[in-house]
Write a protein that holds these residues in place. Sequence first.
Motif, PDB file in Angstrom:
ATOM      1  N   LEU A 106      39.624 -24.659 -23.618  1.00  0.00           N
ATOM      2  CA  LEU A 106      38.417 -24.767 -22.785  1.00  0.00           C
ATOM      3  C   LEU A 106      37.400 -23.703 -23.188  1.00  0.00           C
ATOM      4  O   LEU A 106      36.196 -23.974 -23.261  1.00  0.00           O
ATOM      5  CB  LEU A 106      38.782 -24.605 -21.303  1.00  0.00           C
ATOM      6  CG  LEU A 106      39.559 -25.767 -20.684  1.00  0.00           C
ATOM      7  CD1 LEU A 106      40.160 -25.369 -19.348  1.00  0.00           C
ATOM      8  CD2 LEU A 106      38.656 -26.987 -20.517  1.00  0.00           C
ATOM      9  N   ILE A 117      37.039 -23.086 -15.388  1.00  0.00           N
ATOM     10  CA  ILE A 117      38.200 -22.985 -16.276  1.00  0.00           C
ATOM     11  C   ILE A 117      39.442 -22.645 -15.469  1.00  0.00           C
ATOM     12  O   ILE A 117      40.505 -23.245 -15.654  1.00  0.00           O
ATOM     13  CB  ILE A 117      37.945 -21.936 -17.384  1.00  0.00           C
ATOM     14  CG1 ILE A 117      36.931 -22.491 -18.400  1.00  0.00           C
ATOM     15  CG2 ILE A 117      39.251 -21.552 -18.093  1.00  0.00           C
ATOM     16  CD1 ILE A 117      36.492 -21.502 -19.455  1.00  0.00           C
ATOM     17  N   LEU A 157      41.823 -30.501 -21.856  1.00  0.00           N
ATOM     18  CA  LEU A 157      40.569 -31.172 -22.231  1.00  0.00           C
ATOM     19  C   LEU A 157      40.575 -32.651 -21.830  1.00  0.00           C
ATOM     20  O   LEU A 157      39.792 -33.455 -22.343  1.00  0.00           O
ATOM     21  CB  LEU A 157      40.327 -31.034 -23.739  1.00  0.00           C
ATOM     22  CG  LEU A 157      40.057 -29.606 -24.231  1.00  0.00           C
ATOM     23  CD1 LEU A 157      39.948 -29.564 -25.749  1.00  0.00           C
ATOM     24  CD2 LEU A 157      38.800 -29.031 -23.597  1.00  0.00           C
TER      25      LEU A 157
END
Length: 328
Positions: A106, A117, A157
């Motif tokens: 990330l 995050i 992701l």
Amino acid sequence: MGIEVVVEGLTKSFGKQNIWQDVSLTLPAGEVSVMLGPSGTGKTVFLKSIIGLLKPEQGRVLINGVDMVNSSERDIMETRKLFGLMFQDGALFGSMSLFDNIAFPLREHTRKKESEIRRIVMERIDIVGLLGAEGKLPGEISGGMRKRAGLARALVLDPQIILCDEPDSGLDPVRTAYLSQLLIDLNAQIDATMLIVTHNLDIAATVPDNMGMLFCRNLVTFGPREVLLTSDTPVVSQFLAGRREGPIGMSEEKDAATLAAEQQGDTALLHTGPRTVVPQLEPSPGMPVRQGALRRRERVTSMMGQLPEAARTAILNSYTPAAGGARA
């Protein structure tokens, strides 16, 4: 939902050594597939070719219209973002905490704020059952926990295709069983297309919708799990039974004379009769219905006429109420 992966005529060599040739198969969208094979048959090379990390000499790998073999580097890099890759050893950075390891993609590939995050990483840590361990270093946890951390990192992701390279290596049978269940639960939650490379027979028997096998530089078979699990092809039955007798030798395939001598010596060893196909794992209680399993049922039902009788029987048995409901 996951994305279909179409492999056409793939051939890969290193120098004069041909690894495998003319491999063609389709990974159906959102389903779980397993690629089996003895050690040294190029299973990991196959994974790396699908994601475009290795360049086969011939063939195509089509994902959303992009060819991972022949398209421009830019298109390949862009399409690679659809993948999550779980390496054999977890491939974690030893000096980073599990949290920072999982956050790494990330921070590297997005411009998300640290608060966002943190939310994503903690969600993935929860999914793989590592809550409370996020501050630990990889050297402070067990091999099984490192595997799960590697899986969490592959998920941050939001991949639509997940490749797992021997996720069971180094794990005992109990932890392998937990990991198998985790992979099925994960598929139920995110509906990603999954390809697992393994030579673990427990994973092969209970996890996938589809199975293939690489041996002797060829794809022996690929299709619904029941086709491989009921196959009487000598190399498949030898591998599934874990026997010495058959085409697979210690370092490579056996020659014809050795095979003939084995068969003459004890024919019974080479023909063991139909095998029982154990039920596929279901998602854990509280998990959503696996959409891949529903699509797979429809797809396999439509191709029943093309399948061997033993596979048809196993599929029909799996779909009867006595077998535990709508298993796929």
